[in-house]
Design an enzyme around this catalytic site. Structure first.
Site, PDB file in Angstrom:
ATOM      1  N   ARG A 186      15.255  -6.774  24.322  1.00  0.00           N
ATOM      2  CA  ARG A 186      15.590  -5.976  23.164  1.00  0.00           C
ATOM      3  C   ARG A 186      16.874  -6.470  22.480  1.00  0.00           C
ATOM      4  O   ARG A 186      16.916  -6.646  21.263  1.00  0.00           O
ATOM      5  CB  ARG A 186      15.773  -4.526  23.606  1.00  0.00           C
ATOM      6  N   THR A 187      17.903  -6.700  23.274  1.00  0.00           N
ATOM      7  CA  THR A 187      19.167  -7.181  22.716  1.00  0.00           C
ATOM      8  C   THR A 187      18.980  -8.556  22.080  1.00  0.00           C
ATOM      9  O   THR A 187      19.461  -8.827  20.983  1.00  0.00           O
ATOM     10  CB  THR A 187      20.244  -7.238  23.825  1.00  0.00           C
ATOM     11  N   LYS A 208      22.003 -25.711  36.974  1.00  0.00           N
ATOM     12  CA  LYS A 208      21.990 -26.915  37.821  1.00  0.00           C
ATOM     13  C   LYS A 208      23.333 -27.248  38.438  1.00  0.00           C
ATOM     14  O   LYS A 208      23.637 -28.408  38.681  1.00  0.00           O
ATOM     15  CB  LYS A 208      21.564 -28.122  36.986  1.00  0.00           C
ATOM     16  N   ARG A 231      24.700 -13.283  27.268  1.00  0.00           N
ATOM     17  CA  ARG A 231      24.576 -12.225  28.269  1.00  0.00           C
ATOM     18  C   ARG A 231      24.616 -12.900  29.624  1.00  0.00           C
ATOM     19  O   ARG A 231      23.941 -13.900  29.848  1.00  0.00           O
ATOM     20  CB  ARG A 231      23.260 -11.479  28.093  1.00  0.00           C
ATOM     21  N   HIS A 256      29.653  -4.222  26.717  1.00  0.00           N
ATOM     22  CA  HIS A 256      28.486  -4.474  25.861  1.00  0.00           C
ATOM     23  C   HIS A 256      28.848  -3.977  24.469  1.00  0.00           C
ATOM     24  O   HIS A 256      28.300  -3.002  23.980  1.00  0.00           O
ATOM     25  CB  HIS A 256      27.278  -3.716  26.437  1.00  0.00           C
TER      26      HIS A 256
END
Lengths: 308, 308, 308
Positions: C55-56, C84, C105, C133
């Site tokens: 959604r974000t 990696k 995020r 957030h």
């Protein structure tokens, strides 16, 4: 929520005239796609794939980009976070702010129909479980019109898994509406077309249906040969699968008596149900069929967004 | 299928002149990228990553977007559905309707070459197993030209895993074509450049090759120091890996006698083979090198799409 | 690296004036979004989601596309190859060549802050673990301004998990800066707002705080009711979760004495903390809130890219 808004959940909701309009627009686009390269400028298509299907997703994404629009989307509900316990209704309500039109593929029957009830943007069903996949049928129709000149009066052979094949059921029901002359059903006994569908066709349309076991018996008669895959996952046991899977492989030899202008179709991907040697034959148009899928999806997006 | 169409599978298929043209265009782009922002308007690049490689995928996607084009793609054959038993040939034939050019990364050697045979759109090999990764080499070449003024007459030190390193082999073979003066090979005995490659260089080019164990022995002599990672997965046993992995870490101290205009290159990602303290040194240009990767890929896409 | 460059890591780094400017621009955009459809033409947003949040991600991608820009990104660090062994600092340094602005995020607190130190493009924190957030808070602010006419002098009820809820903490701290009249904290005893935060509010602001157990006790007094989910993953044992999860479900009945112009907000996704029957109520604006998230993100991107 807007009234009168058009989604595409299944072709049974569309009039024959509406279907023909999409196919006709698809054919027009196929003649000069570059003329349509700006039709959806500034519009966003969301591809909501709760189950992966790279090919279908790509064809929609390419269709929208070819119209000058943009795309957002996910390709797998697991690597996305859409499955956090939220209802499909809530998800689609939010998504409808982020996009102007959405394509949904979902493992559960009816999910796209439900989504359509909760949104004010057009929803296109790109496959809901074993249920419906209407844009494949639109692809098949445009292919037939483009390569046979018309949708009407054909003798159509359908070969492979006619019992579970969603693609085949949808094609038969839709082509029946366009005055098909004869359906020739070619399948092993275990995978015959369901009786309910045969009964439905006989009760509603004036057309002939014959059923055979072998391609060779009927090949001379066909205008169109539609091949399908016998999917391993449809079988209850491995033994049945192994016994049947190779019985319906199309080879050069099997089409040697076919009409010169017969067309061979396949929804792809193929595994081994059409030998590679057949690819060279002019009648093998299954790759062009995939191309028609692009043009018919461009037409569908334009219709649903009411772009002219 | 079109004739004379150019893919990029490996640089061995390209003339020295063709390579130089791409590098030169990349350099021109690097001077004013905004001039090229509309060159591929309306074109679609497909990124077909059968094995994930975020960095390479991003650099191609960014290159296409910076040229005004669009992108579709997948980043993992598992979460996509392309592995449903369909051949790469069939997949690429269908994809070629959805895009104008495709980049392919595949775990199997030769997959991009095979794909190129079945499509009429240009295919770029973005890595096929341990085999080829030609756009890394083009990136390295543009970096050398940009930061050393020319591709010719350099003393090039290569340090790290010279046995398995695909990047190094490709760079050596390509730079040899541009009159390299000397290759200085710095590696542990276990990871020396294969004899076959050394023999090939000696038979075909007039250049010097020396082999040493330690960076410090040769640092004063180098125009270019190309560092590479010693990858854990190349080792047969953990013990060998642990013994060797730290032996070839570049530090400030090790470059104290280097030329003032020597450049330090690395294909990235680095793990610990270059100490962070080296990043501050003006000679450390490995991040700029990544930037050159963007410009040379813009150049390559333009060349393959025949855009001027 | 550029000086004075603005990232958005947390709203505590922004002045009240700067926050208000973003909210005001978001409101202007909401009135005629089409006027902004070309503001970021030629710019690229990278969405770096080391942890999935569809959604974000979608809201940022849609925001950038609605501004005429383009997007690249990944949605899961596992199917991408960014894990990696490379440091976030190195990754972001390279990414900054491929994009003009990045949204990150990350499961680890502080990762976006660290990234911001190593890049010359603006970084937006889209959630770092349970930490910050900020764009959710900006979304909430625009919603309050849009639906209550102003950010000031409200009685704000906050209901649900006030102990662990990052969204709630950030909203409280930010709204306190805009002369909030009273915070009404509605939660089970086990999930009360941390004392440290209550102390902070009392020491720094002239506002009232009351704490209750039941929505019904305070509903008549509220201008805004902010509902949140009680997340299963925040509980130490299943028994506690089952006991509490249904206690804070909003129903039609519970809001029957609320003010006519009270607004009901929720950050979404909701699971069952708001009964579906409430959706019909005009005061339920949580879906419009998601829409405001789009506009405020468009505003934020414009501010950070210094586009007017």
């Amino acid at each position: 929520m807007k009234k009168n808004l058009k989604h595409l959940i299944g072709l049974q909701d569309y009039s024959t005239k509406e279907i023909k309009e999409i196919v006709d627009l698809g054919e027009k686009i196929s003649l000069s796609p570059e003329k349509y390269s700006n039709k959806c400028h500034g519009k966003i298509l969301a591809t909501l794939f709760y189950e992966p299907s790279t090919r279908t997703k790509f064809s929609f994404e390419s269709a929208m980009l070819r119209l000058g629009g943009n795309i957002i989307g996910f390709s797998d509900a697991n690597t996305s976070s859409v499955s956090k316990g939220e209802s499909v209704a809530d998800t689609i309500r939010v998504m409808s702010f982020y996009a102007d039109i959405a394509v949904m593929r979902h493992p559960k029957e009816g999910a796209p129909k439900l989504a359509a009830e909760y949104t004010n943007i057009p929803i296109i069903n790109a496959g809901d479980g074993g249920h419906l996949h209407p844009t494949q049928t639109l692809t098949d129709l445009l292919t037939i019109q483009k390569y046979k000149g018309s949708l009407e009066n054909h003798v159509i052979g359908l070969c492979g898994d006619l019992k579970y094949g969603r693609t085949v059921h949808s094609l038969i029901k839709t082509m029946a509406r366009f005055n098909t002359k004869k359906f020739v059903l070619i399948s092993p006994e275990e995978l015959m077309l369901p009786n309910s569908l045969k009964r439905y066709l006989k009760e509603n349309y004036d057309l002939e249906i014959i059923e055979v076991r072998k391609i060779e018996e009927v090949i001379e008669d066909l205008d169109i040969l539609y091949m399908t895959r016998i999917q391993r996952e449809r079988f209850f046991n491995e033994e049945d699968y192994l016994k049947l899977k190779d019985s319906y492989i199309l080879t050069k030899d099997k089409i040697k008596n076919a009409k010169k202008d017969m067309i061979i179709m396949h929804p792809l991907p193929r595994v081994n149900e059409i030998a590679y040697e057949v690819d060279e034959d002019k009648r093998a148009i299954y790759f062009n069929q995939a191309k028609m899928g692009l043009f018919v999806r461009m037409a569908l997006i334009m219709k649903l967004l009411e772009v002219e």
